[in-house]
Design an enzyme around this catalytic site. Structure first.
Site, PDB file in Angstrom:
ATOM      1  N   ALA A  36       0.874  -1.160  -0.105  1.00 35.11           N
ATOM      2  CA  ALA A  36       0.169  -0.045   0.052  1.00 35.11           C
ATOM      3  C   ALA A  36       0.854   1.299   0.045  1.00 35.11           C
ATOM      4  CB  ALA A  36      -0.829  -0.113   1.273  1.00 35.11           C
ATOM      5  N   GLY A  68       0.751  -5.090   1.109  1.00 38.33           N
ATOM      6  CA  GLY A  68      -0.563  -5.283   0.192  1.00 38.33           C
ATOM      7  C   GLY A  68       0.182  -5.795  -1.063  1.00 38.33           C
ATOM      8  N   GLU A  72      -0.403  -9.476  -0.089  1.00 42.37           N
ATOM      9  CA  GLU A  72      -1.945  -9.632   0.091  1.00 42.37           C
ATOM     10  C   GLU A  72      -2.825  -9.677  -1.195  1.00 42.37           C
ATOM     11  OE1 GLU A  72      -1.670  -6.043   2.798  1.00 42.37           O
ATOM     12  OE2 GLU A  72      -2.417  -7.121   4.481  1.00 42.37           O
ATOM     13  N   GLU A 118       4.719  -4.978   7.914  1.00 39.89           N
ATOM     14  CA  GLU A 118       3.952  -3.756   8.205  1.00 39.89           C
ATOM     15  C   GLU A 118       4.435  -3.315   9.395  1.00 39.89           C
ATOM     16  OE1 GLU A 118       2.879  -6.313   6.218  1.00 39.89           O
ATOM     17  OE2 GLU A 118       1.264  -5.346   5.205  1.00 39.89           O
TER      18      GLU A 118
HETATM   19  N1  CAA Z   1       4.346   3.229  -1.000  1.00 41.13           N
HETATM   20  C1  CAA Z   1       4.890   4.294  -1.578  1.00 41.13           C
HETATM   21  N2  CAA Z   1       6.004   4.456  -2.426  1.00 41.13           N
HETATM   22  C2  CAA Z   1       6.737   3.275  -2.523  1.00 41.13           C
HETATM   23  C3  CAA Z   1       6.447   2.029  -1.971  1.00 41.13           C
HETATM   24  C4  CAA Z   1       5.239   2.041  -0.991  1.00 41.13           C
HETATM   25  N3  CAA Z   1       4.969   0.937  -0.631  1.00 41.13           N
HETATM   26  N4  CAA Z   1       7.348   1.199  -2.272  1.00 41.13           N
HETATM   27  C5  CAA Z   1       8.304   1.956  -3.147  1.00 41.13           C
HETATM   28  N5  CAA Z   1       8.003   3.211  -3.149  1.00 41.13           N
HETATM   29  C6  CAA Z   1       8.501   4.059  -4.118  1.00 41.13           C
HETATM   30  C7  CAA Z   1       9.509   4.687  -3.350  1.00 41.13           C
HETATM   31  O1  CAA Z   1       9.289   5.709  -2.611  1.00 41.13           O
HETATM   32  C8  CAA Z   1      10.530   5.416  -4.472  1.00 41.13           C
HETATM   33  O2  CAA Z   1       9.909   6.699  -4.964  1.00 41.13           O
HETATM   34  P1  CAA Z   1      10.785   7.770  -5.185  1.00 41.13           P
HETATM   35  O3  CAA Z   1      11.773   7.288  -6.392  1.00 41.13           O
HETATM   36  O4  CAA Z   1       9.935   8.837  -5.596  1.00 41.13           O
HETATM   37  O5  CAA Z   1      11.860   8.048  -4.146  1.00 41.13           O
HETATM   38  C9  CAA Z   1      10.194   4.091  -5.626  1.00 41.13           C
HETATM   39  O6  CAA Z   1       9.258   3.670  -5.172  1.00 41.13           O
HETATM   40  C10 CAA Z   1      11.298   3.224  -5.771  1.00 41.13           C
HETATM   41  O7  CAA Z   1      11.584   2.474  -4.597  1.00 41.13           O
HETATM   42  P2  CAA Z   1      13.114   2.609  -3.728  1.00 41.13           P
HETATM   43  O8  CAA Z   1      13.955   3.588  -4.255  1.00 41.13           O
HETATM   44  O9  CAA Z   1      12.672   2.387  -2.245  1.00 41.13           O
HETATM   45  O10 CAA Z   1      13.588   1.249  -4.479  1.00 41.13           O
HETATM   46  P3  CAA Z   1      14.499   0.131  -3.759  1.00 41.13           P
HETATM   47  O11 CAA Z   1      14.704  -0.797  -4.958  1.00 41.13           O
HETATM   48  O12 CAA Z   1      15.394   1.045  -3.022  1.00 41.13           O
HETATM   49  O13 CAA Z   1      13.702  -0.606  -2.637  1.00 41.13           O
HETATM   50  C11 CAA Z   1      11.898  -1.773  -1.772  1.00 41.13           C
HETATM   51  C12 CAA Z   1      12.721  -1.601  -3.128  1.00 41.13           C
HETATM   52  C13 CAA Z   1      12.618  -2.713  -1.044  1.00 41.13           C
HETATM   53  C14 CAA Z   1      10.655  -2.541  -2.258  1.00 41.13           C
HETATM   54  C15 CAA Z   1      11.471  -0.462  -1.045  1.00 41.13           C
HETATM   55  O14 CAA Z   1      10.849   0.178  -2.128  1.00 41.13           O
HETATM   56  C16 CAA Z   1      10.467  -0.834   0.045  1.00 41.13           C
HETATM   57  O15 CAA Z   1      10.820  -1.289   1.066  1.00 41.13           O
HETATM   58  N6  CAA Z   1       9.251  -0.406  -0.322  1.00 41.13           N
HETATM   59  C17 CAA Z   1       8.392  -0.257   0.842  1.00 41.13           C
HETATM   60  C18 CAA Z   1       7.603  -1.942   1.031  1.00 41.13           C
HETATM   61  C19 CAA Z   1       6.750  -1.963   2.220  1.00 41.13           C
HETATM   62  O16 CAA Z   1       7.113  -1.852   3.051  1.00 41.13           O
HETATM   63  N7  CAA Z   1       5.569  -2.292   1.942  1.00 41.13           N
HETATM   64  C20 CAA Z   1       4.425  -2.452   2.678  1.00 41.13           C
HETATM   65  C21 CAA Z   1       3.538  -1.316   2.790  1.00 41.13           C
HETATM   66  S1  CAA Z   1       2.524  -1.092   4.135  1.00 41.13           S
HETATM   67  C22 CAA Z   1       1.247  -2.016   3.512  1.00 41.13           C
HETATM   68  O17 CAA Z   1       0.990  -2.512   2.330  1.00 41.13           O
HETATM   69  C23 CAA Z   1      -0.076  -2.122   4.587  1.00 41.13           C
HETATM   70  C24 CAA Z   1      -1.015  -2.982   4.034  1.00 41.13           C
HETATM   71  O18 CAA Z   1      -1.060  -4.141   4.405  1.00 41.13           O
HETATM   72  C25 CAA Z   1      -2.413  -2.415   3.541  1.00 41.13           C
END
Ligand code: CAA
Length: 274
Positions: free
Chosen positions: A63, A108, A111, A131
């Site tokens: 998400a 998400g 999920e 999360e």
């Molecule tokens: N939400 C919003 N933006 C996201 C995102 C997310 N979940 N995941 C990645 N992005 C964005 C980053 O902010 C980045 O944007 P910018 O270029 O504008 O800075 C772009 O995507 C590329 O991401 P990274 O630079 O972080 O890429 P990376 O290769 O260094 O890392 C990754 C990849 C390990 C997947 C890392 O992006 C990451 O950890 N993302 C978050 C994963 C996460 O925690 N997901 C769970 C979200 S909570 C949820 O889903 C709740 C639920 O159950 C409903």
């Protein structure tokens, strides 16, 4: 649509979450567009769906953390409901949905893949529910579906530790059905990327499912899903009703007549959805 692509290919269709710059993260607009896309599927002609993410790095990275970062308690709950409603629509969609997981399937993303009937992935796929590292619980069904798919012990370990797992481990614990790697020639040069191999396999599976009797396939999905929610005595009754429902359909009459026809003069015609 801004973030969701839809392509029908004969009797199956591909839905692509297309927000590559944010690794296909699910914001409200993506969720709304996914909902609209499912509503618009032509169930007269489409018999199976493939769900994937744009690009080769990420299926869905969760998400949208930016959007969630300022939510109040009430807004958080509403956002959870928004995701859950779409994912439940996917899970109970009348026809099968295959998740083609091309990279990160986190939060998400994991999920939504679990709301699909079948998960296939590339060898760079990473699954996880990170999360608790963000100060929240999984909110789009992760606390419920992961335990049902891989067992409560493994689900609790993944969710409490927030540790991501690679494709091979996801395969080992039964979270994905198959893992696909790039195809190389004898010199080790890549002929097809892992994503291309994955999509070819997912599409082949979708086309194969679409060739089977459509009412029967739909009833199988409903019997498995509904049966898992109740005890075995009730589940068996659900199966009996859906089994009975297939009889007197053109497909049942034709499918069995074809099998029983010793001469097999006719070429097997496609099932007709009736
Ligand atoms: N939400 C919003 N933006 C996201 C995102 C997310 N979940 N995941 C990645 N992005 C964005 C980053 O902010 C980045 O944007 P910018 O270029 O504008 O800075 C772009 O995507 C590329 O991401 P990274 O630079 O972080 O890429 P990376 O290769 O260094 O890392 C990754 C990849 C390990 C997947 C890392 O992006 C990451 O950890 N993302 C978050 C994963 C996460 O925690 N997901 C769970 C979200 S909570 C949820 O889903 C709740 C639920 O159950 C409903």
């Amino acid at each position: 649509m801004e973030f969701v692509l839809y392509e029908q290919k004969g009797a199956y269709a591909i839905i692509t979450i297309n927000r590559e710059k944010a690794l296909n993260a699910l914001n409200s607009t993506v969720l709304e567009e996914l909902d609209q896309t499912l509503e618009a599927v032509d169930l007269e002609t489409v018999r199976c769906l493939v769900l994937t993410g744009a690009g080769t790095k990420s299926f869905v990275a969760g998400a949208d953390i930016g959007e969630m970062s300022t939510l109040t308690k009430a807004e958080g709950e509403a956002f959870g409901k928004k995701g859950n409603d779409v994912f439940r629509k996917l899970e109970t969609f009348p026809i099968p949905v295959i998740a083609a997981v091309n990279g990160f399937a986190l939060g998400g993303g994991c999920e939504i893949s679990m709301s699909c009937d079948i998960r296939l992935c590339t060898d760079n796929a990473v699954f996880g529910q990170p999360e608790v590292g963000l100060g929240i619980t999984p909110g789009f069904g992760g606390t419920q579906r992961l335990a049902r798919l891989v067992g409560a012990g493994m689900a609790k370990q993944m969710i409490y530790t927030a540790r991501n797992i690679k494709a091979a481990e996801a395969y080992r614990i039964g979270l994905v059905n198959e893992v696909y790697s790039a195809e190389k020639d004898a010199d080790g040069n890549e002929v097809k990327s892992a994503k291309e191999v994955l999509m070819a396999a997912a599409e082949k599976m979708a086309a194969g499912i679409a060739k089977n009797a459509p009412i029967a396939v739909r009833n199988c999905k409903k019997a498995i899903n509904d049966g898992l929610d109740v005890n075995m005595d009730e589940a068996i009754v659900i199966e009996e009703k859906l089994f009975g429902d297939c009889f007197e359909t053109e497909d049942q009459k034709y499918g069995m007549a074809f099998f029983l026809d010793k001469n097999k003069e006719k070429v097997k015609a496609p099932f007709q959805n009736r």
